[in-house]
Design a protein around this motif. Sequence first.
Motif, PDB file in Angstrom:
ATOM      1  N   TYR A   1      -7.587   8.850   8.244  1.00  0.00           N
ATOM      2  CA  TYR A   1      -5.579   9.553   8.610  1.00  0.00           C
ATOM      3  C   TYR A   1      -4.891   9.426   7.802  1.00  0.00           C
ATOM      4  CZ  TYR A   1      -1.413   9.983  11.384  1.00  0.00           C
ATOM      5  OH  TYR A   1      -0.224  11.140  11.710  1.00  0.00           O
ATOM      6  N   PHE A   2      -5.143   8.130   7.191  1.00  0.00           N
ATOM      7  CA  PHE A   2      -3.559   7.819   6.196  1.00  0.00           C
ATOM      8  C   PHE A   2      -3.740   7.898   4.916  1.00  0.00           C
ATOM      9  CE2 PHE A   2      -2.293   4.897   9.634  1.00  0.00           C
ATOM     10  CZ  PHE A   2      -0.841   5.403  10.237  1.00  0.00           C
ATOM     11  N   SER A   3      -5.519   7.623   4.644  1.00  0.00           N
ATOM     12  CA  SER A   3      -5.524   7.558   3.067  1.00  0.00           C
ATOM     13  C   SER A   3      -6.085   9.682   2.970  1.00  0.00           C
ATOM     14  CB  SER A   3      -6.631   7.145   2.659  1.00  0.00           C
ATOM     15  OG  SER A   3      -6.735   7.090   1.195  1.00  0.00           O
ATOM     16  N   GLY A   4      -6.858   9.683   3.337  1.00  0.00           N
ATOM     17  CA  GLY A   4      -7.551  11.202   3.316  1.00  0.00           C
ATOM     18  C   GLY A   4      -6.320  12.169   3.506  1.00  0.00           C
ATOM     19  N   GLN A   5      -5.582  12.237   4.861  1.00  0.00           N
ATOM     20  CA  GLN A   5      -5.300  13.371   5.369  1.00  0.00           C
ATOM     21  C   GLN A   5      -3.236  12.814   4.677  1.00  0.00           C
ATOM     22  OE1 GLN A   5      -5.442  14.101   9.886  1.00  0.00           O
ATOM     23  NE2 GLN A   5      -7.273  12.924   9.752  1.00  0.00           N
ATOM     24  N   LEU A   6      -3.058  12.120   4.626  1.00  0.00           N
ATOM     25  CA  LEU A   6      -1.856  11.966   4.425  1.00  0.00           C
ATOM     26  C   LEU A   6      -1.687  11.143   2.933  1.00  0.00           C
ATOM     27  CD1 LEU A   6      -0.559  10.447   7.966  1.00  0.00           C
ATOM     28  CD2 LEU A   6      -0.028  12.680   6.908  1.00  0.00           C
ATOM     29  N   GLY A   7      -2.979  10.724   1.977  1.00  0.00           N
ATOM     30  CA  GLY A   7      -2.364  10.304   1.085  1.00  0.00           C
ATOM     31  C   GLY A   7      -1.556   9.048   0.723  1.00  0.00           C
ATOM     32  N   TYR A   8      -1.489   8.212   2.209  1.00  0.00           N
ATOM     33  CA  TYR A   8      -1.055   6.606   1.795  1.00  0.00           C
ATOM     34  C   TYR A   8      -1.843   5.935   1.175  1.00  0.00           C
ATOM     35  CZ  TYR A   8       3.343   8.301   3.762  1.00  0.00           C
ATOM     36  OH  TYR A   8       3.918   9.177   4.493  1.00  0.00           O
TER      37      TYR A   8
END
Length: 202
Positions: free
Chosen positions: A101-108
């Motif tokens: 969610y945070f890395s793959g979808q949102l790039g964080y």
Amino acid sequence: GLPGRGKTQVAQCLSRRLNWNGDSTKVMRVSDYRRKRLEPYGEAVSHELFRPDHTANAALRALAQRDAMHDCAAWLAAGNSVAILDATLVTRAQRAEVFDYFSGQLGYRVLFIECVCDDLVALERNYKEILRYSADYAGMDPVRAEEDLQLKIAHYAESYEPMDEKTYPRIRIDTASMDIEARKVSGHVETSVLGYLGSVMI
């Protein structure tokens, strides 16, 4: 990590230190979101909620985790520096959901911190603090509360998969001995967090 290993205290200490150093940081505690979801039913939290074989309760806990994740994302989208998701995340599937969610979808950038502790004296002290301060046990008979906490921990232990994923940036901290292991930590904020952990007292 499992309950009683110091996750919440580590989260609060890191938040204070990061904010003090100018990195706007907020902690989202999944347990708070879980209690909010239970409020309309007027149900007291008991160990039954944490049984891994209870599909409906597992779904409710997953929804509470996603509520907290969405608030973390909103905090970051508003221009803040760091969101701390205070959660157990004892399974690889839970950690994969957070990372995707945070890395793959949102790039964080995502940094996991696993808190472990096998020191029986330290654990007993931590459990007493939970029974004294956790909203889950407010007003509950002390003997029943202690039994309930032990059963809750046993439910989590049944599902627990130690964090051995090779792909995630992660820090493992033994909150009794303060031994720290790190993998793939990089960048200013992550190296700062690693440094701060060395001075955290549980």
